[in-house]
Design a protein around this motif. Structure first.
Motif, PDB file in Angstrom:
ATOM      1  N   UNK A   1       0.907  -1.066  -0.036  1.00 52.63           N
ATOM      2  CA  UNK A   1       0.010   0.027  -0.074  1.00 52.63           C
ATOM      3  C   UNK A   1       0.827   1.019  -0.083  1.00 52.63           C
ATOM      4  N   UNK A   2       0.481   2.330  -0.867  1.00 51.83           N
ATOM      5  CA  UNK A   2       1.090   3.474  -0.747  1.00 51.83           C
ATOM      6  C   UNK A   2       0.135   4.881  -0.703  1.00 51.83           C
ATOM      7  N   UNK A   3       0.687   5.999  -0.051  1.00 50.55           N
ATOM      8  CA  UNK A   3      -0.162   6.930   0.180  1.00 50.55           C
ATOM      9  C   UNK A   3       0.179   7.782  -1.245  1.00 50.55           C
ATOM     10  N   UNK A   4      -0.489   8.488  -1.810  1.00 44.58           N
ATOM     11  CA  UNK A   4      -0.073   9.205  -2.990  1.00 44.58           C
ATOM     12  C   UNK A   4      -0.802  10.711  -2.981  1.00 44.58           C
ATOM     13  N   UNK A   5       0.042  11.700  -3.155  1.00 45.62           N
ATOM     14  CA  UNK A   5      -0.514  13.109  -3.097  1.00 45.62           C
ATOM     15  C   UNK A   5      -1.007  13.588  -4.358  1.00 45.62           C
ATOM     16  N   UNK A   6      -2.000  14.570  -4.269  1.00 50.36           N
ATOM     17  CA  UNK A   6      -2.491  14.779  -5.490  1.00 50.36           C
ATOM     18  C   UNK A   6      -1.343  15.284  -6.498  1.00 50.36           C
ATOM     19  N   UNK A   7      -1.708  14.736  -7.576  1.00 43.12           N
ATOM     20  CA  UNK A   7      -0.644  15.095  -8.960  1.00 43.12           C
ATOM     21  C   UNK A   7       0.190  13.950  -9.105  1.00 43.12           C
ATOM     22  N   UNK A   8       0.468  13.063  -8.162  1.00 43.79           N
ATOM     23  CA  UNK A   8       1.407  12.204  -8.015  1.00 43.79           C
ATOM     24  C   UNK A   8       1.172  11.138  -9.294  1.00 43.79           C
ATOM     25  N   UNK A   9       1.956  10.747 -10.187  1.00 41.18           N
ATOM     26  CA  UNK A   9       1.813   9.702 -11.238  1.00 41.18           C
ATOM     27  C   UNK A   9       2.182   8.223 -10.406  1.00 41.18           C
TER      28      UNK A   9
END
Length: 140
Positions: free
Chosen positions: A34-42
């Protein structure tokens, strides 16, 4: 993206995993990342001629969009586009977080093993396949 911890009590309420029992949920947790991705992250991308990764990405929480041919296709964790795989989409595209999101990467071999064991993913995978075929029909 930054690594995140998958909690069973949260995973059991995620649409893609809601039909699994406790033992199956534990198996998913042990065989995924599992990963947390911030807005705009590809999150991942596929470019013509590049090797195709066959990882399957599942949106656990938040939102993402597939960007292809100048178009944007948004999805949430309850939509047919709640999973993505460049190997299945087979069209140059990018998968981008639209808000702070939690995503799970599952290797194709792990997904196949879960399917072989009867994990209830078929309806989600079929809905996603239908969705992506409409967006990116096969080229003759």
């Amino acid at each position: 993206m930054s690594p995140s911890v998958t909690y069973l009590h949260l995973l059991r309420h995620t649409p893609f995993f809601v039909d699994l029992d406790k033992e199956q949920l534990r198996w998913v947790i042990d065989h995924s990342h599992e990963w947390q991705a911030q807005p705009g992250t590809v999150i991942t991308r596929y470019e013509q001629g590049a090797p195709v990764t066959d990882d399957i990405w599942v949106l656990l929480d938040g939102g993402w969009q597939v960007e292809a041919d100048g178009e944007v296709y948004r999805a949430g964790h309850a939509d047919p586009g709640k999973w993505y795989s460049a190997a299945d989409v087979a069209h140059p595209s990018r998968l981008v977080a639209t808000e702070t999101s939690y995503v799970m990467r599952i290797k194709r071999s792990e997904m196949q093993q879960m399917l072989n064991e009867g994990f209830a993913f078929n309806s989600h995978l079929q809905a996603g396949s239908t969705y992506y075929r409409k967006l990116f029909p096969a080229q003759p």
